[in-house]
Write a protein that holds these residues in place. Structure first.
Motif, PDB file in Angstrom:
ATOM      1  N   THR A 102       0.862  -1.195   0.000  1.00 20.06           N
ATOM      2  CA  THR A 102       0.000   0.000   0.000  1.00 20.06           C
ATOM      3  C   THR A 102       0.893   1.239   0.000  1.00 20.06           C
ATOM      4  O   THR A 102       1.441   1.592  -1.029  1.00 20.06           O
ATOM      5  CB  THR A 102      -0.976  -0.031   1.191  1.00 20.06           C
ATOM      6  OG1 THR A 102      -0.241  -0.285   2.379  1.00 20.06           O
ATOM      7  CG2 THR A 102      -2.044  -1.092   1.009  1.00 20.06           C
ATOM      8  N   CYS A 103       1.063   1.891   1.162  1.00 26.24           N
ATOM      9  CA  CYS A 103       1.918   3.089   1.167  1.00 26.24           C
ATOM     10  C   CYS A 103       3.392   2.674   1.235  1.00 26.24           C
ATOM     11  O   CYS A 103       3.722   1.544   1.609  1.00 26.24           O
ATOM     12  CB  CYS A 103       1.557   3.978   2.339  1.00 26.24           C
ATOM     13  SG  CYS A 103       1.904   3.213   3.917  1.00 26.24           S
ATOM     14  N   ASP A 104       4.278   3.604   0.905  1.00 28.61           N
ATOM     15  CA  ASP A 104       5.706   3.274   0.834  1.00 28.61           C
ATOM     16  C   ASP A 104       6.268   2.818   2.176  1.00 28.61           C
ATOM     17  O   ASP A 104       7.040   1.867   2.249  1.00 28.61           O
ATOM     18  CB  ASP A 104       6.493   4.498   0.338  1.00 28.61           C
ATOM     19  CG  ASP A 104       6.253   4.747  -1.141  1.00 28.61           C
ATOM     20  OD1 ASP A 104       5.625   3.881  -1.784  1.00 28.61           O
ATOM     21  OD2 ASP A 104       6.676   5.804  -1.642  1.00 28.61           O
ATOM     22  N   GLY A 105       5.877   3.522   3.241  1.00 35.01           N
ATOM     23  CA  GLY A 105       6.406   3.192   4.563  1.00 35.01           C
ATOM     24  C   GLY A 105       6.048   1.780   4.968  1.00 35.01           C
ATOM     25  O   GLY A 105       6.875   1.028   5.489  1.00 35.01           O
ATOM     26  N   LYS A 106       4.794   1.431   4.723  1.00 37.49           N
ATOM     27  CA  LYS A 106       4.329   0.105   5.110  1.00 37.49           C
ATOM     28  C   LYS A 106       5.047  -0.975   4.308  1.00 37.49           C
ATOM     29  O   LYS A 106       5.517  -1.961   4.854  1.00 37.49           O
ATOM     30  CB  LYS A 106       2.818   0.031   4.860  1.00 37.49           C
ATOM     31  CG  LYS A 106       2.051  -0.655   5.977  1.00 37.49           C
ATOM     32  CD  LYS A 106       0.565  -0.547   5.675  1.00 37.49           C
ATOM     33  CE  LYS A 106      -0.252  -1.184   6.757  1.00 37.49           C
ATOM     34  NZ  LYS A 106      -1.680  -1.127   6.478  1.00 37.49           N
ATOM     35  N   LYS A 107       5.154  -0.775   3.015  1.00 35.35           N
ATOM     36  CA  LYS A 107       5.748  -1.856   2.222  1.00 35.35           C
ATOM     37  C   LYS A 107       7.239  -2.015   2.520  1.00 35.35           C
ATOM     38  O   LYS A 107       7.753  -3.129   2.485  1.00 35.35           O
ATOM     39  CB  LYS A 107       5.442  -1.714   0.730  1.00 35.35           C
ATOM     40  CG  LYS A 107       6.053  -0.593  -0.005  1.00 35.35           C
ATOM     41  CD  LYS A 107       5.433  -0.543  -1.408  1.00 35.35           C
ATOM     42  CE  LYS A 107       5.980   0.617  -2.190  1.00 35.35           C
ATOM     43  NZ  LYS A 107       5.044   1.086  -3.201  1.00 35.35           N
ATOM     44  N   LYS A 108       7.920  -0.929   2.863  1.00 32.79           N
ATOM     45  CA  LYS A 108       9.337  -1.077   3.221  1.00 32.79           C
ATOM     46  C   LYS A 108       9.478  -1.708   4.602  1.00 32.79           C
ATOM     47  O   LYS A 108      10.390  -2.500   4.844  1.00 32.79           O
ATOM     48  CB  LYS A 108      10.054   0.288   3.178  1.00 32.79           C
ATOM     49  CG  LYS A 108      10.148   0.918   1.806  1.00 32.79           C
ATOM     50  CD  LYS A 108      10.663  -0.003   0.723  1.00 32.79           C
ATOM     51  CE  LYS A 108      12.158  -0.243   0.773  1.00 32.79           C
ATOM     52  NZ  LYS A 108      12.577  -1.139  -0.359  1.00 32.79           N
ATOM     53  N   MET A 109       8.552  -1.369   5.510  1.00 35.44           N
ATOM     54  CA  MET A 109       8.588  -1.996   6.841  1.00 35.44           C
ATOM     55  C   MET A 109       8.409  -3.505   6.723  1.00 35.44           C
ATOM     56  O   MET A 109       9.027  -4.282   7.456  1.00 35.44           O
ATOM     57  CB  MET A 109       7.493  -1.379   7.723  1.00 35.44           C
ATOM     58  CG  MET A 109       7.436  -1.910   9.150  1.00 35.44           C
ATOM     59  SD  MET A 109       6.416  -3.393   9.307  1.00 35.44           S
ATOM     60  CE  MET A 109       4.762  -2.718   9.364  1.00 35.44           C
ATOM     61  N   TYR A 110       7.556  -3.940   5.775  1.00 36.00           N
ATOM     62  CA  TYR A 110       7.317  -5.377   5.607  1.00 36.00           C
ATOM     63  C   TYR A 110       8.611  -6.130   5.275  1.00 36.00           C
ATOM     64  O   TYR A 110       8.733  -7.316   5.555  1.00 36.00           O
ATOM     65  CB  TYR A 110       6.285  -5.632   4.493  1.00 36.00           C
ATOM     66  CG  TYR A 110       4.864  -5.263   4.860  1.00 36.00           C
ATOM     67  CD1 TYR A 110       4.408  -5.341   6.171  1.00 36.00           C
ATOM     68  CD2 TYR A 110       3.955  -4.861   3.876  1.00 36.00           C
ATOM     69  CE1 TYR A 110       3.099  -5.010   6.493  1.00 36.00           C
ATOM     70  CE2 TYR A 110       2.645  -4.528   4.199  1.00 36.00           C
ATOM     71  CZ  TYR A 110       2.223  -4.600   5.504  1.00 36.00           C
ATOM     72  OH  TYR A 110       0.928  -4.277   5.823  1.00 36.00           O
ATOM     73  N   GLU A 111       9.589  -5.422   4.680  1.00 33.93           N
ATOM     74  CA  GLU A 111      10.852  -6.100   4.370  1.00 33.93           C
ATOM     75  C   GLU A 111      11.554  -6.514   5.661  1.00 33.93           C
ATOM     76  O   GLU A 111      12.198  -7.547   5.729  1.00 33.93           O
ATOM     77  CB  GLU A 111      11.736  -5.187   3.515  1.00 33.93           C
ATOM     78  CG  GLU A 111      11.152  -4.977   2.127  1.00 33.93           C
ATOM     79  CD  GLU A 111      11.974  -4.035   1.265  1.00 33.93           C
ATOM     80  OE1 GLU A 111      13.162  -3.793   1.575  1.00 33.93           O
ATOM     81  OE2 GLU A 111      11.419  -3.524   0.268  1.00 33.93           O
ATOM     82  N   PHE A 112      11.433  -5.681   6.692  1.00 29.72           N
ATOM     83  CA  PHE A 112      12.009  -6.037   8.001  1.00 29.72           C
ATOM     84  C   PHE A 112      11.153  -7.113   8.679  1.00 29.72           C
ATOM     85  O   PHE A 112      11.657  -8.027   9.304  1.00 29.72           O
ATOM     86  CB  PHE A 112      12.071  -4.809   8.919  1.00 29.72           C
ATOM     87  CG  PHE A 112      13.127  -3.816   8.518  1.00 29.72           C
ATOM     88  CD1 PHE A 112      14.454  -4.001   8.900  1.00 29.72           C
ATOM     89  CD2 PHE A 112      12.810  -2.702   7.770  1.00 29.72           C
ATOM     90  CE1 PHE A 112      15.433  -3.095   8.534  1.00 29.72           C
ATOM     91  CE2 PHE A 112      13.784  -1.786   7.394  1.00 29.72           C
ATOM     92  CZ  PHE A 112      15.103  -1.980   7.779  1.00 29.72           C
ATOM     93  N   LEU A 113       9.845  -6.932   8.543  1.00 33.46           N
ATOM     94  CA  LEU A 113       8.912  -7.847   9.213  1.00 33.46           C
ATOM     95  C   LEU A 113       9.066  -9.280   8.686  1.00 33.46           C
ATOM     96  O   LEU A 113       8.942 -10.247   9.442  1.00 33.46           O
ATOM     97  CB  LEU A 113       7.484  -7.350   8.961  1.00 33.46           C
ATOM     98  CG  LEU A 113       6.401  -7.768   9.952  1.00 33.46           C
ATOM     99  CD1 LEU A 113       6.787  -7.382  11.363  1.00 33.46           C
ATOM    100  CD2 LEU A 113       5.079  -7.111   9.575  1.00 33.46           C
ATOM    101  N   GLY A 114       9.398  -9.380   7.404  1.00 36.66           N
ATOM    102  CA  GLY A 114       9.571 -10.695   6.784  1.00 36.66           C
ATOM    103  C   GLY A 114      10.701 -11.493   7.424  1.00 36.66           C
ATOM    104  O   GLY A 114      10.768 -12.717   7.285  1.00 36.66           O
ATOM    105  N   ALA A 115      11.592 -10.777   8.137  1.00 31.70           N
ATOM    106  CA  ALA A 115      12.691 -11.481   8.809  1.00 31.70           C
ATOM    107  C   ALA A 115      12.233 -12.046  10.156  1.00 31.70           C
ATOM    108  O   ALA A 115      12.917 -12.847  10.773  1.00 31.70           O
ATOM    109  CB  ALA A 115      13.865 -10.517   9.017  1.00 31.70           C
TER     110      ALA A 115
END
Ligand code: SF4
Ligand code: SF4
Length: 379
Positions: free
Chosen positions: A102-115
């Motif tokens: 969705t928004c840029d912040g959320k999708k970049k945060m998901y990269e950390f969350l995926g770990a």
């Protein structure tokens, strides 16, 4: 006077973990979802349990700021903070996560969350149209395959159609409950409506939740017929729009209602946006899910004319005296849309808008109270 059946909704989130324990022991997986675009029907049709994880509290934000920039939306920081501090029992219960770009912040945060936990990302198009719908249907199919492989269960067309039917029923009932706020004396406050609607993220059995909504609607309808109100006489009717709010981030709704107003409708993902649109119950269920969710008028869409039409409909139905547009700090998409919303509401409906940009902390509470009181006096 507060409807007695509202108490059953207050405790739903706390009961959720106990309710899912036997299901988890029997092998059901829990899937954490962060956004209204996530198709919970697919999760249920795979025999898994969807749980809403969107961060709504201040407490885990300092931990998140060790990794994420401080000038990021509190919803994103809170979601990530919960994931890394082990302080959210719902996150702990989740076996898998699903995020959407969705928004840029959320999708970049998901990269950390995926770990932190296994995560599936759905790539959301930012516009409506035939090509976007075909692409988003394909993303639904990819999510279906991910769920089938994770759970070992096949998602059948009939099973998915049945989950769509159940969720549509929940949406119709939430709309029926909210509809009562359109009357001159509303039997429930905006805070209560928020709790009722938010509870859908914490139900192991949506059919039982639907039954509770049916009881609540019947009680509220009886109250309305008897002229009993859950709101002070003369309360200013406010249409809330903007970013999602919930238990822990309800500061602005609380301040409005403490200052003598009532939020008659919330045009956000914790409110009307989550139950306004129904999915088609016939035809290809993946297409039906794609079509329904793609039409959600989140500010990440461009152009996002759907938000203004939804505001038009809500204005006609709920007759607000003023509009409050809430933006979480650093939420660029809602912030950029704010002048558009203000101009539209004034030009088309003659309604003033108070734009509030804040975060989850209590630091500005008194300052906000003063601004809200001054705004209500102007109406
Ligand atoms: S505001 Fe947009 S990004 Fe946030 S939960 Fe709603 S649909 Fe998702
Ligand atoms: S409130 Fe805005 S910045 Fe925060 S997650 Fe939603 S769309 Fe993104």
């Amino acid at each position: 006077m507060r409807a007695a059946s509202l108490e059953r909704f207050d405790g739903l989130a706390d009961r959720f973990l106990a309710d899912i324990e036997p299901l988890k022991e029997a092998g059901a997986l829990v899937v954490g979802i962060y956004c209204t675009y996530a198709p919970r029907e697919l999760v249920s049709a795979a025999g898994a349990l969807p749980v809403g994880l969107c961060g709504k509290k201040q407490a885990p934000i300092p931990a998140a700021e060790k990794t994420l920039p401080a000038n990021l939306c509190p919803l994103i920081k809170s979601s990530y903070g919960y994931a890394i501090t082990g302080t959210c029992p719902y996150f702990a219960a989740a076996d898998l996560l699903v995020g959407e770009t969705t928004c840029d912040g959320k999708k970049k945060m998901y990269e950390f969350l995926g770990a932190v936990k296994p995560m599936h990302i759905m790539h959301l198009p930012f516009a409506t149209g035939a090509a976007q719908e075909a692409y988003w249907t394909q993303e639904m199919r990819r999510f279906k395959e991910f769920l089938e492989s994770a759970t070992g269960n096949r998602i059948t067309e009939d099973g998915l159609r049945e989950e769509i039917r159940v969720q549509n029923e929940v949406r119709r009932l939430l709309a029926r409950v909210l509809k009562l706020s359109s009357g001159a004396c509303s039997p429930l406050s905006g805070l209560d409506m928020m709790a009722v609607s938010e509870a859908k993220s914490y139900v192991a059995d949506p059919r039982a939740y639907a039954a509770m909504l049916r009881d609540l609607a019947a009680e509220l309808e009886a109250m309305a017929r008897a002229g009993q109100s859950g709101v002070a006489t003369g309360a200013r009717r406010i249409l809330l729009t903007g970013c999602p709010v919930g238990r822990g981030s309800e500061k602005v709704v609380r301040l409005l209602e403490e200052s003598g107003a009532v939020v008659v409708a919330a045009e956000n993902c914790s409110g009307v946006k989550s139950f306004d649109l129904l999915a088609d119950e016939s035809g290809d269920p993946l297409v039906a899910l794609a079509r329904r969710t793609l039409c959600i008028p989140c500010s990440v869409m461009t152009p996002n004319a759907g938000r203004l039409s939804l505001l038009d409909r809500l204005t006609e139905e709920y007759r607000p005296e003023g509009v409050v547009d809430l933006t979480w700090q650093c939420c660029h998409t809602y912030n950029v849309e704010s002048p558009m919303v203000q101009g539209h509401m004034l030009g088309k409906h003659g309604l003033r808008t108070l734009h509030i940009e804040t975060d989850y902390s209590e630091a500005d509470t008194e300052q906000l109270r003063t601004r809200i009181e001054a705004f209500l006096e102007l109406l």
